[in-house]
Write an enzyme that holds these catalytic residues in place. Structure first.
Site, PDB file in Angstrom:
ATOM      1  N   VAL A 295       0.838  -1.196   0.000  1.00  8.62           N
ATOM      2  CA  VAL A 295       0.000   0.000   0.000  1.00  8.62           C
ATOM      3  C   VAL A 295       0.872   1.243   0.000  1.00  8.62           C
ATOM      4  CG1 VAL A 295      -1.665   1.323   1.344  1.00  8.62           C
ATOM      5  CG2 VAL A 295      -1.854  -1.163   1.204  1.00  8.62           C
TER       6      VAL A 295
ATOM      7  N   ILE B 236       2.860   2.100  -3.660  1.00  5.49           N
ATOM      8  CA  ILE B 236       2.248   2.388  -4.959  1.00  5.49           C
ATOM      9  C   ILE B 236       1.415   3.661  -4.923  1.00  5.49           C
ATOM     10  CG2 ILE B 236       0.646   1.489  -6.695  1.00  5.49           C
ATOM     11  CD1 ILE B 236       1.691  -1.281  -5.965  1.00  5.49           C
TER      12      ILE B 236
ATOM     13  N   ASP C 116       3.382  30.137 -40.285  1.00  4.82           N
ATOM     14  CA  ASP C 116       3.057  30.865 -41.507  1.00  4.82           C
ATOM     15  C   ASP C 116       3.083  32.345 -41.198  1.00  4.82           C
ATOM     16  OD1 ASP C 116       2.582  28.727 -43.114  1.00  4.82           O
ATOM     17  OD2 ASP C 116       0.444  28.615 -42.641  1.00  4.82           O
TER      18      ASP C 116
ATOM     19  N   ASP D 222      -3.524  12.456   1.029  1.00 11.11           N
ATOM     20  CA  ASP D 222      -2.549  12.811  -0.008  1.00 11.11           C
ATOM     21  C   ASP D 222      -3.194  13.304  -1.288  1.00 11.11           C
ATOM     22  OD1 ASP D 222      -0.293  12.441   1.324  1.00 11.11           O
ATOM     23  OD2 ASP D 222       0.425  10.693   0.193  1.00 11.11           O
TER      24      ASP D 222
HETATM   25  P1  ATP Z   1       1.915  32.546 -45.864  1.00  8.18           P
HETATM   26  O1  ATP Z   1       2.625  31.355 -46.380  1.00  8.18           O
HETATM   27  O2  ATP Z   1       2.774  33.609 -45.359  1.00  8.18           O
HETATM   28  O3  ATP Z   1       0.788  32.236 -44.942  1.00  8.18           O
HETATM   29  P2  ATP Z   1       0.201  32.594 -47.978  1.00  8.18           P
HETATM   30  O4  ATP Z   1      -0.274  31.324 -47.403  1.00  8.18           O
HETATM   31  O5  ATP Z   1      -0.809  33.647 -48.262  1.00  8.18           O
HETATM   32  O6  ATP Z   1       1.313  33.213 -47.140  1.00  8.18           O
HETATM   33  P3  ATP Z   1       0.279  31.647 -50.483  1.00  8.18           P
HETATM   34  O7  ATP Z   1      -1.176  31.745 -50.353  1.00  8.18           O
HETATM   35  O8  ATP Z   1       0.932  30.361 -50.773  1.00  8.18           O
HETATM   36  O9  ATP Z   1       0.967  32.244 -49.253  1.00  8.18           O
HETATM   37  O10 ATP Z   1       0.682  32.716 -51.552  1.00  8.18           O
HETATM   38  C1  ATP Z   1       1.935  32.689 -52.134  1.00  8.18           C
HETATM   39  C2  ATP Z   1       2.032  33.734 -53.217  1.00  8.18           C
HETATM   40  O11 ATP Z   1       1.050  33.472 -54.212  1.00  8.18           O
HETATM   41  C3  ATP Z   1       1.743  35.138 -52.753  1.00  8.18           C
HETATM   42  O12 ATP Z   1       2.916  35.775 -52.344  1.00  8.18           O
HETATM   43  C4  ATP Z   1       1.215  35.810 -53.979  1.00  8.18           C
HETATM   44  O13 ATP Z   1       2.266  36.255 -54.792  1.00  8.18           O
HETATM   45  C5  ATP Z   1       0.498  34.688 -54.691  1.00  8.18           C
HETATM   46  N1  ATP Z   1      -0.922  34.696 -54.396  1.00  8.18           N
HETATM   47  C6  ATP Z   1      -1.513  34.614 -53.197  1.00  8.18           C
HETATM   48  N2  ATP Z   1      -2.850  34.619 -53.314  1.00  8.18           N
HETATM   49  C7  ATP Z   1      -3.113  34.717 -54.616  1.00  8.18           C
HETATM   50  C8  ATP Z   1      -4.306  34.742 -55.375  1.00  8.18           C
HETATM   51  N3  ATP Z   1      -5.499  34.690 -54.812  1.00  8.18           N
HETATM   52  N4  ATP Z   1      -4.194  34.844 -56.712  1.00  8.18           N
HETATM   53  C9  ATP Z   1      -3.002  34.870 -57.289  1.00  8.18           C
HETATM   54  N5  ATP Z   1      -1.851  34.829 -56.645  1.00  8.18           N
HETATM   55  C10 ATP Z   1      -1.891  34.768 -55.323  1.00  8.18           C
END
Ligand code: ATP
Length: 894
Positions: A289, A292, A336, A721
């Site tokens: 006792v 444990i 991100d 305890d």
């Molecule tokens: P992070 O990675 O910082 O979160 P994010 O997720 O917005 O950024 P992405 O969405 O992958 O990154 O975008 C990468 C790139 O793609 C951007 O820098 C931009 O140049 C281009 N981009 C983002 N959104 C669009 C869109 N809706 N249409 C066209 N190009 C886009």
């Protein structure tokens, strides 16, 4: 009981038939109709495995070696000692039942916490009801609902697709095929088509990896295909954390050890000291006792589930219990940029076209291709109240158009969109096709300048189009760089005309384009992000920023946030392109230099996580897109985004931030560190007590003393305890939790000086209890031997009990003085100690009760010795802690 749902082969029927079979239309159900259907069909939920009944849970608590030993001891007491043994047996039973009840209660608590977490992270669906699109809990879907799908969604119910624009769905869970299937509404299917071939259907729990679609719900809940697959439903048991497994392991080791020690004591007692075998047996039971820590696994679960509740209040929803533990040891946080470190509130700042750079407020000629392309190649929607809905990058562009009186709806009426190539973060481009009045097509493309420039062969200036020169390209790149260095996200716009409808592939559509312009948008940092980065660094955690944005934009923001040193001019940013050039081995040699990654694709994230893990580091990684799922799963802690995250990414994560905020991760790490150190405190507290009990019994047997009986130890272990141990589990964080390094992968709950503390504190308690017992024998207050021993036993019992309460204060910190940590900071503790004290006192002083425990009434001077002995525990430990601090042992132990 819910009503039967249709079992039609919907994939062979045409759209009209299906809509009429399901008594719905493309406009969706009315809210009232949906409500009625929900009543008759039930929730769109998979039934969980049968819940165990309360009684079954209660009985389970008795399937424990310790409890069985105790029950045997109780039976033996009655058989051999008759009436006097009966009181022991009753106490044992009471304790065993209390223990089982506590076990059932804590299991219920943990289950409730996990249920609550599940409902907090339950998936949403976009549904058309009363003609409008609304978001609702996926469990409220009914057959006949019209559901919209897009990349990143988890399909919320079985549905027949009514629209599919480049829609790809990964159906591995159902078909075993991990390559996503491109959906196609034009194929004719036969009734015997297998699930994988039903290209006009989407099935619950499969993942939309690309494109867009719309479907009508055909079946929900247990009537879906997943619903039919038995066994898939029961969620894997995620309540056992590594820590709990370690504890179970520890309990096993202790059990063996105890059996061995108990056997030795029995042999010594019976064969060497020629004691009564029954007494020997009872001592052996007492040892078992004593050794444990019965309450420990329960306490750990309670502390962990309380931790998840606190985390939820602080905006982190833990999906898997072990994450609470791992959080505290996080060494790398890879985050991100957009939305987590920044606000994801884009606003256009600058626009470049026709060789001119304009500021946001400058008047511009709206009759230019740059403006047209950036608003055409765009998925922004306007809701009933005129609000722009969509990706902030895109809404910013439309907003800019509106602000400059560009009549987008009218333009789109004249040149309607007929097809699209959706944006994806690998291509970093998005394109739309528009039908023109002369039956030609306009291709509108926008995207990352470095990706798009490669596909441009011509340039438009003041209405004329000519081939693009190297000089032009240099000029465009330099403007791009200037904008990016101001922390702006830059998009490029391009277009071309086609006389024929082109094949919908990137290589055909997004090629041989005409340059139209650039646009720069600002996405301000979150106000609390810079401070959070600072806190992380002080806590020995390395923040790493990962972004799809351009390296110059990334670097500018990283410097503002303090992720990289603003005064250091060395190249700190690593790009996806550079990463592609390196093999895993080469990358492993250089990765440590970089805290910022730009222009990366989701698959690069997995390589970054693995590189750090190979180094033995514990990595947390954020992600929101469908392609982030692999890196979220690879990371030690995958962190999903509650607001902007796709359902797929949330499903792959261990924890979800309900505010998408980087600073929340840091708060969660602090909470994780606190939870771990509190579990350590409970362990230190209980194990030092157990050790003292084992030693006391062991030495007492050697000396032939009758210091403590099983009932005393039981009472102290399970009643006195447990209360302080639980209270220690919810201690507020010790000052400085976020100023020391993370504890890392190799640490255990004995690290940080806990092991040493258990040993010396266990020894001190033993010495004090035996000391008080010895004192009682040396200075007896009765002539009769039996009464002297009874007093001594009572004093030893009272001392051991009181020492526990005093010692609980010691355990508040391994090295710090309790007076510095704060005596009364923990409300629960402030209640637990007096309550435990009361329970102890009732058993010792209340006439009647004390007979149960074979204890006598002590005199004032005897009480003084007991109290002095107990308080010495605080004084002695304070002295030892002081000595440890002076000799710097506290610094070494972390
Ligand atoms: P992070 O990675 O910082 O979160 P994010 O997720 O917005 O950024 P992405 O969405 O992958 O990154 O975008 C990468 C790139 O793609 C951007 O820098 C931009 O140049 C281009 N981009 C983002 N959104 C669009 C869109 N809706 N249409 C066209 N190009 C886009």
């Amino acid at each position: 009981m819910s009503k039967e749902q249709l079992k039609d082969a919907f994939y062979v029927q045409n759209k009209e038939e299906i809509l009429s079979r399901l008594e719905t239309s493309q406009e969706g159900l009315s809210t009232a109709d949906a409500k009625e259907r929900l009543k008759s069909y039930g929730y769109n939920e998979l039934e969980e495995g049968k819940k165990r009944s309360l009684l079954a849970k209660f009985i389970d608590q008795f399937k424990d070696l310790m409890i069985i030993i105790l029950l045997i001891a109780a039976a033996l007491s009655v058989i051999t000692e008759g009436m006097s043994g009966l009181t022991d047996a009753i106490i044992i039973l009471v304790v065993v039942i209390l223990n089982a009840a506590f076990g059932v209660y804590q299991e219920g608590q943990a289950e409730a916490a996990i249920e609550a977490l599940k409902s907090m992270s339950s998936p949403l669906a976009r549904v058309r009801r009363d003609g409008h699109v609304t978001e609702l809990d996926a469990k409220e879907l009914v057959p006949g609902d019209i559901v919209l799908l897009e990349a990143g969604d988890v399909v919320p119910a079985d549905m027949r697709l009514l629209e599919a624009a480049s829609l790809k769905i990964e159906e591995a869970a159902l078909t075993g095929e991990s390559v996503p299937v491109e959906k196609d509404l034009t194929v004719a299917l036969s009734v015997d088509a297998s699930i994988g071939d039903r290209l006009n259907m989407a099935y619950q729990n499969s993942n939309v990896t690309y494109g867009r679609g719309m479907g009508v719900v055909t079946n929900t809940g247990m009537y879906t295909e997943v619903g039919h697959i038995a066994g898939m439903l029961a969620n894997a048991d995620e309540t056992d954390t590594p820590l709990k497994e370690n504890l179970n392991q520890l309990s096993k080791v202790l059990t063996y050890l105890v059996v061995a020690i108990a056997a030795i004591t029995f042999v010594v007692g019976v064969f060497v000291r020629h004691e009564d075998p029954l007494r020997g047996l009872m001592t052996a039971v007492a040892l078992a006792v004593a050794a444990i820590p019965e309450g420990l696994p329960a306490i750990v679960t309670v502390v962990l589930s309380l931790g998840t509740q606190t985390l939820a209040k602080r905006k982190s929803i833990v999906r898997k219990l072990p994450a609470v533990e791992t959080l505290g040891s996080t060494e790398i946080i890879a985050s991100d940029k957009t939305g987590t470190l920044t606000m994801n509130q884009m606003t256009v700042e600058k626009i470049y076209f026709d060789g001119q750079l304009a500021e946001v407020d400058d008047d511009i000629d709206t009759n230019n291709m740059a403006l047209k392309i950036m608003t055409f190649a765009n998925d922004t929607k306007v809701d009933a109240s005129g609000k722009l809905i969509g990706d902030p990058t895109e809404t910013a562009l439309v907003q800019y158009g509106f602000d400059h009186h560009f009549d987008l709806p009218d333009q789109l009426k004249k040149e309607p969109r007929v097809a699209e190539l959706p944006f994806d973060s690998d291509r970093k481009l998005m394109s739309t096709l528009h039908q023109l009045a002369d039956n030609n097509y306009l291709v509108a493309v926008k995207g990352a300048p470095d990706q798009l420039l490669k596909r441009i062969t011509r340039i438009e200036e003041k209405g004329t189009v000519r081939p693009i020169t190297d000089e032009d390209k240099k000029n465009i790149l330099s403007i791009n760089k200037t904008l990016a260095k101001q922390a702006l996200r830059v998009l490029m716009m391009a277009y071309k005309y086609e006389s024929q409808f082109p094949a919908l592939e990137s290589d055909t559509v997004e090629n041989d384009l005409i340059f139209a312009g650039l646009v720069g948008m600002i996405d301000p940092e979150r106000p609390e992000a810079a401070e959070a980065v600072q806190v992380a660094k002080e806590a020995g955690i390395r923040p790493i920023m990962i972004t799809g944005d351009h390296q110059d934009t990334a670097e500018a923001i990283a410097k503002r946030l303090g992720i990289i040193d603003p005064d250091d001019s060395e190249d700190h940013v690593f790009t996806g392109a550079e990463l592609n050039e390196l093999s895993d081995e080469e990358f492993q040699k250089v990765f440590k230099q970089y805290s910022v990654y730009a222009r990366v694709s989701p698959e690069h994230k997995v390589r970054i996580v693995k590189a750090w893990q190979n180094e033995g580091k514990i990595v947390a990684m954020t992600g929101d897109g469908v392609n982030d799922a692999p890196s979220l799963k690879t990371a030690d802690i995958g962190i999903g985004m509650g607001i902007t995250g796709t359902e797929v990414s949330k499903g792959a994560s261990d924890m979800i931030l309900s505010d998408d905020n980087f600073a929340t991760i840091i708060v969660a790490v602090e909470e994780g560190r606190k939870v771990f150190s509190n579990i350590q405190k409970s362990i230190q507290y209980l194990l030092s007590a157990n050790m003292a009990e084992v030693f006391t019994i062991f030495f007492a047997t050697l000396f032939g003393w009758d210091v403590l009986q099983p009932v005393h130890l039981l009472w102290i272990n399970l009643v006195t305890d447990t209360l302080p141990a639980i209270a220690l589990g919810v201690e507020p964080a010790e000052p400085g939790v976020m100023t020391h390094k993370p504890r890392g992968r190799k640490s255990s709950f004995f690290s940080g000086g806990v092991m040493g503390a258990i040993i010396y504190q266990g020894i001190l308690q033993t010495l004090l209890v035996l000391g008080v017992y010895g004192w009682a024998l040396l200075f007896p207050e009765h002539a009769e031997n039996r009464l002297v021993h009874e007093d001594a036993l009572t004093m030893a019992f009272a001392t051991l009990g009181l020492i526990q309460l005093v010692h609980a204060y010691n355990v508040k910190s391994v090295y710090q003085s309790v007076f510095k940590v704060g005596l009364f900071r923990n409300k629960l503790f402030n209640w637990a100690i007096p309550l435990a004290f009361l329970i102890l006192m009732v058993t010792i002083v209340v006439p009647g009760f004390n007979r149960f425990f074979h204890v006598s009434q002590l005199s004032l001077s005897q009480w003084s010795v007991v109290i002095l002995g107990s308080l010495s525990m605080l004084v002695l430990v304070e002295i030892i802690k002081w000595f440890q601090r002076v000799t710097g042992q506290d610094k070494k132990a972390i």
